[in-house]
Write a protein that holds these residues in place. Sequence first.
Motif, short mmCIF file in Angstrom:
data_model
loop_
_atom_site.label_atom_id
_atom_site.label_comp_id
_atom_site.label_asym_id
_atom_site.label_seq_id
_atom_site.Cartn_x
_atom_site.Cartn_y
_atom_site.Cartn_z
N HIS A 1 -10.97 2.75 11.33
CA HIS A 1 -11.37 1.46 10.76
C HIS A 1 -10.23 0.44 10.85
O HIS A 1 -10.48 -0.76 10.85
N PHE B 1 -6.79 -3.13 -8.80
CA PHE B 1 -6.65 -2.70 -7.41
C PHE B 1 -5.33 -3.17 -6.81
O PHE B 1 -4.72 -2.48 -6.00
N LYS C 1 -15.83 1.85 7.33
CA LYS C 1 -15.89 2.06 5.89
C LYS C 1 -17.31 2.12 5.33
O LYS C 1 -17.51 2.55 4.20
N HIS D 1 -3.32 0.55 -5.47
CA HIS D 1 -3.08 0.95 -4.08
C HIS D 1 -1.60 1.19 -3.80
O HIS D 1 -1.26 1.94 -2.90
N GLY E 1 -18.79 4.63 2.55
CA GLY E 1 -17.70 5.33 1.87
C GLY E 1 -17.67 5.13 0.37
O GLY E 1 -16.84 5.70 -0.31
N GLY E 2 -18.57 4.29 -0.15
CA GLY E 2 -18.56 4.03 -1.59
C GLY E 2 -19.57 4.88 -2.33
O GLY E 2 -19.41 6.09 -2.44
N ALA F 1 -9.35 -4.88 -2.64
CA ALA F 1 -10.11 -3.78 -3.21
C ALA F 1 -10.38 -2.70 -2.17
O ALA F 1 -10.34 -1.52 -2.45
N CYS F 2 -10.63 -3.14 -0.93
CA CYS F 2 -10.93 -2.19 0.13
C CYS F 2 -9.69 -1.42 0.57
O CYS F 2 -9.79 -0.43 1.27
N GLY F 3 -8.53 -1.90 0.22
CA GLY F 3 -7.32 -1.16 0.54
C GLY F 3 -6.62 -1.62 1.80
O GLY F 3 -5.52 -1.19 2.08
N ASP F 4 -7.24 -2.51 2.58
CA ASP F 4 -6.49 -3.12 3.68
C ASP F 4 -7.01 -4.51 4.02
O ASP F 4 -8.17 -4.84 3.79
N GLU G 1 0.83 -1.19 0.00
CA GLU G 1 0.00 0.00 0.00
C GLU G 1 0.88 1.26 0.00
O GLU G 1 1.91 1.30 0.67
N THR H 1 -7.75 6.75 2.92
CA THR H 1 -8.65 7.42 3.83
C THR H 1 -9.94 6.66 3.65
O THR H 1 -10.30 6.33 2.54
N SER H 2 -10.60 6.36 4.74
CA SER H 2 -11.74 5.47 4.64
C SER H 2 -12.85 6.03 3.78
O SER H 2 -13.60 5.30 3.18
N GLY H 3 -12.96 7.34 3.71
CA GLY H 3 -14.06 7.93 2.97
C GLY H 3 -13.92 7.79 1.47
O GLY H 3 -14.84 8.04 0.72
N SER H 4 -12.76 7.39 1.02
CA SER H 4 -12.53 7.34 -0.40
C SER H 4 -12.37 5.90 -0.83
O SER H 4 -11.65 5.13 -0.21
N ILE H 5 -13.04 5.55 -1.91
CA ILE H 5 -13.01 4.15 -2.33
C ILE H 5 -12.04 3.97 -3.48
O ILE H 5 -11.39 2.95 -3.62
N THR I 1 -18.30 5.84 8.54
CA THR I 1 -17.40 5.52 7.42
C THR I 1 -15.96 5.44 7.92
O THR I 1 -15.21 4.54 7.55
N ASN I 2 -15.58 6.37 8.78
CA ASN I 2 -14.23 6.35 9.31
C ASN I 2 -13.93 5.09 10.12
O ASN I 2 -12.81 4.61 10.13
N GLU J 1 -10.13 9.26 10.77
CA GLU J 1 -10.28 8.62 9.45
C GLU J 1 -9.63 7.25 9.41
O GLU J 1 -9.82 6.49 8.47
N LYS J 2 -8.81 6.94 10.41
CA LYS J 2 -8.07 5.68 10.41
C LYS J 2 -8.61 4.69 11.45
O LYS J 2 -8.02 3.64 11.66
N CYS K 1 -21.10 -1.65 -1.04
CA CYS K 1 -19.76 -1.43 -1.60
C CYS K 1 -18.70 -2.16 -0.77
O CYS K 1 -17.82 -2.81 -1.31
N PHE K 2 -18.79 -2.04 0.54
CA PHE K 2 -17.77 -2.64 1.40
C PHE K 2 -18.28 -3.89 2.13
O PHE K 2 -17.57 -4.46 2.95
#
Lengths: 392, 284
Positions: free
Chosen positions: B105, A342, B169, A346, B172-173, B34-37, A303, A325-329, B165-166, B102-103, B141-142
């Motif tokens: 999650h 993806f 998630k 990332h 957030g989509g 896809a979710c980033g983590d 990441e 940032t969680s708000g952004s997909i 969302t924070n 924001e982190k 979405c999540f």
Amino acid sequence: MSVIYLDNNATTEIDPQVLESILPYLKSEYGNPSGMYTFAGKLKRDLDKARSQVAALINASAEEIIFTSCGTESDNTALVSALETYPEKRHIVTTRVEHSAILNMCKHLSRKGYAITFLPVDREGMIDLDELADSVTPSTAVVSIMYANNETGVVYPIEQIAQIVKSKGVLFHTDAVQAVGKLPVDMNKIPVDMLSLSGHKLHAPKGIGVLYIRKGTRFQPYIIGGHQEDGRRGGTENVASIVGLGTACEIAAKYMNHENTEVRRLRDKLENTLLSKISSSMLNGHKLSRLPNTTNISFEFIEGEAILLLLDEHRICASSGSACTSGSIEPSHVLRAMGVPFTAAHGSIRFSLSRYTTEQEIDKVIELLPPIVNRLRQMSPFWHEQASQLSS
Amino acid sequence: MWDYTKKVYDHFLNPRNVGDMENPDAYAEVGNMACGDALTLMLKIDKKTNIITDAKFKTFGCASAIASSSVLTELLIGKTIEQARKITNQDIAERLGGLPKEKMHCSVMGQEALEKALAQYFGEEIPEDHTELEGVIVCKCFGVTDSQIAKVVRENNLHTVGDVTNYCKAGGGCGQCHPEIEDIIRQVHGGVRVEPEKPVGQKKVMTNIEKILLIQKTIEQEIRPQMEADGGGIDLIDVVGNKVLVALRGTCVGCRTAQFTLKHAVESKLRELVDEDIFVEEVK
């Protein structure tokens, strides 16, 4: 430890000569250029000189230049002016990969009832010119396509694009914020009606932008106020920054060759070495049609923010398409529009060089980044899966 | 730049207990690419004493995701299962000296991995994918359920959709579930629901044929190339009013992020480019 600054598409260091040229206007030369006395009259001439310096860099004439507060204002102004001067036309054509100054303004206009065509891009970030031609209709008020992309550095064939748009009799605007100063930009050759540029991307201060408006183009001001800028943009002139931008443009012309030889050589060295030293890495964006200073590389299965913070431990500054940032997909609207998976989006890192970048700095990044990527991959559950897939 | 505490930096730069474990007694994977983590948690548990004797993790994600995982393993080692069950995402965040909101999650992901690993240890039903989790999916979405949302709202005293969302998630989509999330917040706190602002828009009038052609074109030019890049595929089957029926192909079939793809990649693109009232359903 000194900073290794490789984030020049975000902003740049002010050139010492530019700073020198600005200082008098923050001290003794504080008058308002509109004043009816000698003290102010000199400032008016200084503004005119700066206007000529900016015009010279893009081969335009001085009266075609209006100063704004930033690239975003220039972009917003261009779109809104086009819609106001052609009120019967309610359609805009742009791309999916524009800067948010265009993209979010278009989304805003779409909510107000305007029709917007967002042209897609291919895997290398390029648009299809036939599709562009098909999308421009008699109801199109303006086409806005960036000169070069901020995230990938992809340079669009603006001359061809402008010709296609003009052949349909439609206004053409280009956001050239990333191009001016890095590429020769010639308003005599390219039939652009409006062009945006920004000072802090070419070693001038933040808070100064330009909108070029070709002579004869219908125009409505966006910031409404006094008679400044020939009635085209209200607000007392930011004299110091305007003078600084003039100086910066003059210096940029001198470095144009350097930018496209030496800066490009260092960029290529960085890019080629990283791609060959680090497995599962790939370049994002067209290999050839690209700004000489920009490279955007994805390191799969890790990441971007984590990479950046480990680089920061060595005071190396770069940026990432990751949106942790969680708000952004979307990791990055540009990379996703290009169809970057993806797994790779990332972990994308953008390095953007400048004329101040040295060989030693590039060598340092080449030395430090591979172990950083490896370290994060050792922690990543996906890297493990990938490795076992490869061995089985 | 994030305002991380020294402890977050310490655990990010010197993560404890990172790596693989042979024959773990408890094992869980949460999150996805896809979710980033994503986090894989592995535990050794002494069957006589019920004490967690070792914990290992592997994490894909940002600095706070790695730090949260590291701190979680520290919290777990030496605890009994009963004590471990009481660990909340708040405990993880507190042990790090706090996380940017924001982190948050990231701490929730740690707590979820723990819960899932212990469920697996006791042989409780392990959901194959998000759709079989406890509760009803709210954020498509999540893949977040109403009970997960209610849990973070309750445990962290959250009051806005942005906070939710924070923390997990959800929302957030595409943003479609915001009213439902507001309902859940209201139910948990017993407050009054605030009506969300509705954007004012003007719709283009299209004939049915035009609409179907535009949907087909959008799928071919916008959606399919992206899905093919990820090894999947999609075909348009039918359009009934605003309902678009599609079939997923290639690696999308049975993929655990297929619902995410359907709602995010397909539905939101069609809403953006064709009609904001479109909804997409998969034909199996």
